[in-house]
Design an enzyme around this catalytic site. Structure first.
Site, PDB file in Angstrom:
ATOM      1  N   ARG A  12      45.437  -2.226   7.703  1.00 35.46           N
ATOM      2  CA  ARG A  12      45.165  -1.052   6.773  1.00 35.46           C
ATOM      3  C   ARG A  12      46.388  -0.587   6.086  1.00 35.46           C
ATOM      4  NH1 ARG A  12      46.556   4.006   5.948  1.00 35.46           N
ATOM      5  NH2 ARG A  12      46.674   4.294   8.151  1.00 35.46           N
ATOM      6  N   ASP A  13      47.164   0.202   7.002  1.00 33.29           N
ATOM      7  CA  ASP A  13      48.601   0.690   6.149  1.00 33.29           C
ATOM      8  C   ASP A  13      49.647  -0.178   5.547  1.00 33.29           C
ATOM      9  OD1 ASP A  13      50.164   2.860   5.765  1.00 33.29           O
ATOM     10  OD2 ASP A  13      50.204   3.512   7.804  1.00 33.29           O
ATOM     11  N   HIS A 209      50.998   8.752  14.819  1.00 36.66           N
ATOM     12  CA  HIS A 209      50.990   7.624  13.927  1.00 36.66           C
ATOM     13  C   HIS A 209      52.441   7.686  13.202  1.00 36.66           C
ATOM     14  CE1 HIS A 209      49.537   5.009  10.505  1.00 36.66           C
ATOM     15  NE2 HIS A 209      50.311   5.756   9.743  1.00 36.66           N
ATOM     16  N   HIS A 211      56.014   6.361  11.235  1.00 37.94           N
ATOM     17  CA  HIS A 211      56.649   5.484  10.408  1.00 37.94           C
ATOM     18  C   HIS A 211      58.179   5.437  10.729  1.00 37.94           C
ATOM     19  CE1 HIS A 211      53.698   4.748   6.932  1.00 37.94           C
ATOM     20  NE2 HIS A 211      53.161   5.290   7.889  1.00 37.94           N
ATOM     21  N   CYS A 242      59.401   0.534   3.016  1.00 33.30           N
ATOM     22  CA  CYS A 242      59.326   1.757   2.305  1.00 33.30           C
ATOM     23  C   CYS A 242      60.159   1.393   0.741  1.00 33.30           C
ATOM     24  CB  CYS A 242      60.219   2.740   3.097  1.00 33.30           C
ATOM     25  SG  CYS A 242      60.493   4.385   2.172  1.00 33.30           S
TER      26      CYS A 242
HETATM   27 ZN    ZN Z   1      50.899   5.345   7.702  1.00 40.02          ZN
END
Ligand code: ZN
Length: 308
Positions: A12-13, A209, A211, A242
């Site tokens: 998903r991400d 969650h 990053h 990123c």
């Molecule tokens: Zn995320």
């Protein structure tokens, strides 16, 4: 049961952050390989309009496939009640609805105010409650941009606590915290987790969650462990990266996370050698996309032993 639950969010991400569209068969092969390595929860997609995220347009089909794995929790993101209805029809086990702590971010990305998102949460909670107990999905409200926002900058701890309480009142089973922007630091993680847990109860906040935009992803995991967090989202190969920070992975890297936890004596249920080989699926299907991770590049230390 393993000590720590790792929720793989790459399908998903990771996939929503890159331009190429992975064929459904490859997504399914990726999921199969992760399950074979011992992964027990996977966020397989998002029920958003295909016009917004064509990469995830096949989420219903991916959910249907993922459900064939007994014991796997099939999670999806839903932005609203309409998405939740589709997710429930597809048979997802877990629904996560994001609520951005930054209202500016919420208005710009979802075109909805906090009050409007909370209306959707109430509608989803009603849909979930109407399902038979045996097939009722777990419903999580995730406070995104909880540690800072690329538009508003600093986000007040009190605002995140207030929204976590509002999510519980609106009917979620559990609240998660997301460092959407990669702004979090370990002291902030400890402080915010403690504040939210004090407000809504320890058992209502179990997951983070994170990053790795600024390289603090695993440090933030350790901070989360110190204050009782037991579920961490991560993506294989840190897929997505990123765009503003070359060399920085997107989500924290599943392989590095499993290595760190197992080396610390915390079991994940995941076979690291098998997990490392899952990268071959992505490397073959996404030849132009960088895959991140220190452990995959450096290899396991001589004498490494997984947690018992
Ligand atoms: Zn995320």
């Amino acid at each position: 049961m393993p000590d720590i639950l790792i929720s793989e969010v790459g399908p998903r991400d990771g996939l929503q952050s890159i331009a190429p569209i992975l064929p459904t068969t490859v997504k399914c092969a990726w999921i199969d390989a992760e399950v074979a390595a011992g992964v027990r929860e996977i966020e397989v997609g998002s029920f958003v309009p295909a016009s917004l995220l064509p990469q995830l347009a096949d989420t219903a089909a991916v959910v249907a496939h993922a459900r064939s794995h007994p014991g796997l929790t099939v999670a999806v993101l839903v932005p609203n009640a309409r998405g939740a209805a589709a997710a429930i029809a597809a048979g997802a086990h877990k629904l996560t609805l994001p609520l951005s702590a930054s209202e500016t971010h919420s208005l710009r990305n979802l075109r909805r105010s906090h009050a409007q998102v909370l209306d959707e949460v109430r509608a989803v909670a009603a849909l979930v409650a109407a399902q038979p107990a045996a097939t009722r999905p777990h419903f999580e409200g995730s406070v995104s941009t909880a540690f800072g926002c690329t538009i508003e900058g600093a986000v007040a701890e009190a605002k995140v606590v207030e929204l976590a309480e509002a999510l519980m009142v609106a009917g979620v089973d559990e609240v998660g915290l997301s460092d959407t922007s990669g702004y979090a630091n370990p002291a902030q993680v400890r402080s915010l987790v403690r504040a939210v847990r004090t407000a809504i109860g320890d058992d209502r906040l179990t997951g983070l969650h994170l990053h790795n935009t600024r390289g603090l992803g695993l440090a933030n995991v350790v901070a989360g462990l110190e204050v009782g967090i037991t579920t961490f989202d991560a993506s294989l190969g840190g897929l997505g990266g990123c765009p503003f920070a070359p060399g920085a992975s997107g989500n924290i890297v599943t392989e590095d996370l499993v290595f760190m936890l197992e080396a610390m004596g915390l079991s994940t249920g995941i076979d690291l050698d098998r997990l490392l080989r899952v990268r071959d699926v992505l490397r073959a299907a996404l030849p132009g996309e960088p895959l991140y991770g220190f452990v995959p590049d450096a290899g396991l230390p001589l004498g490494f032993r997984a947690a018992a």
